[in-house]
Scaffold this active site. Sequence first.
Site: not given
Length: 238
Positions: A53, A145, A149, A180
């Site tokens: 991406v 992060y 975000k 996950t």
Amino acid sequence: MDRLRDKVALITGAAQGIGLTVAQTFAREGATVIAADIKASDSKEFDVQQLDVSSPADWSRVVESVIAKHGRIDVLVNNAGIVYCYETLDGTDLDSWQKVLSVNLTGSFLGIQAVLPSMRGMRKGSIINFSSMWGIVGTAGAAAYAAAKGGVRNMTKNAAVTYAPENIRVNSVHPGLIRTPLVTSQPDDLNAEIIAKTPMGRMGTPEEVANVCLFLASDESSFMTGAELVIDGGYLAQ
Ligand SMILES: NC(=O)c1ccc[n+]([C@@H]2O[C@H](COP(=O)([O-])OP(=O)(O)OC[C@H]3O[C@@H](n4cnc5c(N)ncnc54)[C@H](O)[C@@H]3O)[C@@H](O)[C@H]2O)c1
């Protein structure tokens, strides 16, 4: 079973975790699913595409091939994301900072740019961007992060307002702790600390996140854009 009938949906980071479950959920509801990931896959379940991406060239190649094969893209789920660096801001080196932003934030930016021409042509589309509860409130550590975000959150609102006249909807989702591979590879004490502060007292499941994405992808959410949907067992309600 047909909430996404006739829709073509491109999902990034779909080889595992939440992205894989979103792909399975969308396929079950009648969508044609393109499951894209940086990891190669020989899955026969979906149309699988290899996509980093953070690479503009990859986005051009994948979107061109989807349009050539399926004619359009109705739904984009910018799910691919990494934590990669758990350091505080002063402990984060520039390479790590740039890597985390390039996947989580720039990746979503490039994805939106890549699918816009198709959605514009139809005057319709739904884009779902993955932020996090850490894109809304602060926590110590994982500074890059959190920055990425937080950027995803407000880029979503900017895009929502910009493209609303063309009926292209852009919303963000903000998961709490979801079971996950990303989370199960984290230290147990880190996960336990978050669960202890979660009113529902457990992790969420990928299905619980995928169901929210299903709603946002479908025409059931046709008057929703620029919204931020939190899926966190009550963490941010406190
Ligand atoms: N699991 C959680 O608790 C949680 C909480 C909040 C937000 N999120 C967000 O949800 C999304 C999915 O997370 P997950 O828990 O399923 O993660 P995961 O690590 O289990 O899966 C992420 C997938 O993204 C792929 N990927 C990584 N870098 C990529 C790149 N450059 N290009 C394309 N694909 C790439 C990986 O190969 C992997 O298949 C991420 O954006 C994550 O930040 C997860």
